[in-house]
Design a protein around this motif. Structure first.
Motif, PDB file in Angstrom:
ATOM      1  N   GLN A 163      12.736 -23.412 -19.691  1.00 47.13           N
ATOM      2  CA  GLN A 163      11.558 -23.188 -20.523  1.00 47.13           C
ATOM      3  C   GLN A 163      10.411 -24.078 -20.059  1.00 47.13           C
ATOM      4  O   GLN A 163       9.265 -23.638 -19.993  1.00 47.13           O
ATOM      5  CB  GLN A 163      11.872 -23.460 -21.993  1.00 47.13           C
ATOM      6  CG  GLN A 163      12.791 -22.439 -22.607  1.00 47.13           C
ATOM      7  CD  GLN A 163      13.247 -22.845 -24.000  1.00 47.13           C
ATOM      8  OE1 GLN A 163      13.154 -24.002 -24.385  1.00 47.13           O
ATOM      9  NE2 GLN A 163      13.772 -21.883 -24.740  1.00 47.13           N
ATOM     10  N   ARG A 164      10.716 -25.301 -19.743  1.00 42.27           N
ATOM     11  CA  ARG A 164       9.675 -26.226 -19.266  1.00 42.27           C
ATOM     12  C   ARG A 164       9.125 -25.789 -17.917  1.00 42.27           C
ATOM     13  O   ARG A 164       7.934 -25.887 -17.654  1.00 42.27           O
ATOM     14  CB  ARG A 164      10.223 -27.651 -19.152  1.00 42.27           C
ATOM     15  CG  ARG A 164      10.533 -28.329 -20.454  1.00 42.27           C
ATOM     16  CD  ARG A 164       9.306 -28.644 -21.207  1.00 42.27           C
ATOM     17  NE  ARG A 164       8.459 -29.543 -20.431  1.00 42.27           N
ATOM     18  CZ  ARG A 164       7.602 -30.383 -20.940  1.00 42.27           C
ATOM     19  NH1 ARG A 164       7.456 -30.463 -22.233  1.00 42.27           N
ATOM     20  NH2 ARG A 164       6.870 -31.143 -20.168  1.00 42.27           N
ATOM     21  N   LEU A 165       9.988 -25.289 -17.033  1.00 44.47           N
ATOM     22  CA  LEU A 165       9.532 -24.842 -15.718  1.00 44.47           C
ATOM     23  C   LEU A 165       8.592 -23.649 -15.811  1.00 44.47           C
ATOM     24  O   LEU A 165       7.735 -23.473 -14.959  1.00 44.47           O
ATOM     25  CB  LEU A 165      10.722 -24.478 -14.827  1.00 44.47           C
ATOM     26  CG  LEU A 165      11.418 -25.631 -14.135  1.00 44.47           C
ATOM     27  CD1 LEU A 165      12.589 -25.114 -13.320  1.00 44.47           C
ATOM     28  CD2 LEU A 165      10.469 -26.388 -13.235  1.00 44.47           C
ATOM     29  N   ARG A 166       8.750 -22.830 -16.829  1.00 46.21           N
ATOM     30  CA  ARG A 166       7.894 -21.642 -16.973  1.00 46.21           C
ATOM     31  C   ARG A 166       6.510 -21.992 -17.488  1.00 46.21           C
ATOM     32  O   ARG A 166       5.604 -21.161 -17.427  1.00 46.21           O
ATOM     33  CB  ARG A 166       8.547 -20.630 -17.908  1.00 46.21           C
ATOM     34  CG  ARG A 166       9.703 -19.897 -17.262  1.00 46.21           C
ATOM     35  CD  ARG A 166      10.125 -18.735 -18.096  1.00 46.21           C
ATOM     36  NE  ARG A 166      10.553 -19.124 -19.416  1.00 46.21           N
ATOM     37  CZ  ARG A 166      11.754 -18.931 -19.913  1.00 46.21           C
ATOM     38  NH1 ARG A 166      12.654 -18.337 -19.199  1.00 46.21           N
ATOM     39  NH2 ARG A 166      12.040 -19.305 -21.131  1.00 46.21           N
ATOM     40  N   GLU A 167       6.314 -23.184 -17.974  1.00 50.47           N
ATOM     41  CA  GLU A 167       5.009 -23.569 -18.497  1.00 50.47           C
ATOM     42  C   GLU A 167       4.037 -23.794 -17.344  1.00 50.47           C
ATOM     43  O   GLU A 167       4.377 -24.429 -16.345  1.00 50.47           O
ATOM     44  CB  GLU A 167       5.126 -24.846 -19.338  1.00 50.47           C
ATOM     45  CG  GLU A 167       5.928 -24.651 -20.594  1.00 50.47           C
ATOM     46  CD  GLU A 167       6.092 -25.936 -21.379  1.00 50.47           C
ATOM     47  OE1 GLU A 167       5.529 -26.979 -20.991  1.00 50.47           O
ATOM     48  OE2 GLU A 167       6.800 -25.883 -22.397  1.00 50.47           O
ATOM     49  N   PRO A 168       2.822 -23.253 -17.468  1.00 53.55           N
ATOM     50  CA  PRO A 168       1.840 -23.413 -16.382  1.00 53.55           C
ATOM     51  C   PRO A 168       1.544 -24.877 -16.054  1.00 53.55           C
ATOM     52  O   PRO A 168       1.345 -25.222 -14.887  1.00 53.55           O
ATOM     53  CB  PRO A 168       0.591 -22.723 -16.924  1.00 53.55           C
ATOM     54  CG  PRO A 168       1.081 -21.777 -17.956  1.00 53.55           C
ATOM     55  CD  PRO A 168       2.316 -22.410 -18.538  1.00 53.55           C
ATOM     56  N   SER A 169       1.549 -25.737 -17.052  1.00 48.77           N
ATOM     57  CA  SER A 169       1.247 -27.146 -16.785  1.00 48.77           C
ATOM     58  C   SER A 169       2.331 -27.789 -15.927  1.00 48.77           C
ATOM     59  O   SER A 169       2.032 -28.642 -15.079  1.00 48.77           O
ATOM     60  CB  SER A 169       1.089 -27.914 -18.095  1.00 48.77           C
ATOM     61  OG  SER A 169       2.271 -27.839 -18.859  1.00 48.77           O
ATOM     62  N   THR A 170       3.575 -27.384 -16.113  1.00 48.95           N
ATOM     63  CA  THR A 170       4.661 -27.925 -15.298  1.00 48.95           C
ATOM     64  C   THR A 170       4.520 -27.469 -13.856  1.00 48.95           C
ATOM     65  O   THR A 170       4.666 -28.261 -12.925  1.00 48.95           O
ATOM     66  CB  THR A 170       6.029 -27.502 -15.858  1.00 48.95           C
ATOM     67  OG1 THR A 170       6.128 -27.955 -17.205  1.00 48.95           O
ATOM     68  CG2 THR A 170       7.162 -28.084 -15.043  1.00 48.95           C
ATOM     69  N   MET A 171       4.214 -26.179 -13.678  1.00 49.61           N
ATOM     70  CA  MET A 171       4.040 -25.648 -12.324  1.00 49.61           C
ATOM     71  C   MET A 171       2.871 -26.345 -11.633  1.00 49.61           C
ATOM     72  O   MET A 171       2.950 -26.706 -10.458  1.00 49.61           O
ATOM     73  CB  MET A 171       3.811 -24.135 -12.371  1.00 49.61           C
ATOM     74  CG  MET A 171       5.013 -23.353 -12.844  1.00 49.61           C
ATOM     75  SD  MET A 171       6.434 -23.567 -11.794  1.00 49.61           S
ATOM     76  CE  MET A 171       6.110 -22.316 -10.588  1.00 49.61           C
TER      77      MET A 171
END
Length: 55
Positions: free
Chosen positions: A5-13
């Protein structure tokens, strides 16, 4: 699944891309890899069932 879920967040990318560029990666390649990872995670989001919180 919280990790995905965290990886799918644009800020994480964006953060991971920024870190890769800082350590010397080619920005064009970083963008291509980020797009590929986003595509895989998006496909997983379509096929994996959602988890209910109360069960």
């Amino acid at each position: 699944m919280k990790f995905l879920q965290r990886l799918r967040e644009p800020s994480t990318m964006a953060g991971l891309s920024g870190l890769a560029v800082i350590v010397g990666a080619n920005p064009t390649k970083v963008n291509a890899v980020s797009a590929a990872i986003a595509a895989v995670l998006s496909a997983l989001a379509v096929f994996l069932p959602e988890q209910s919180k109360g069960e």
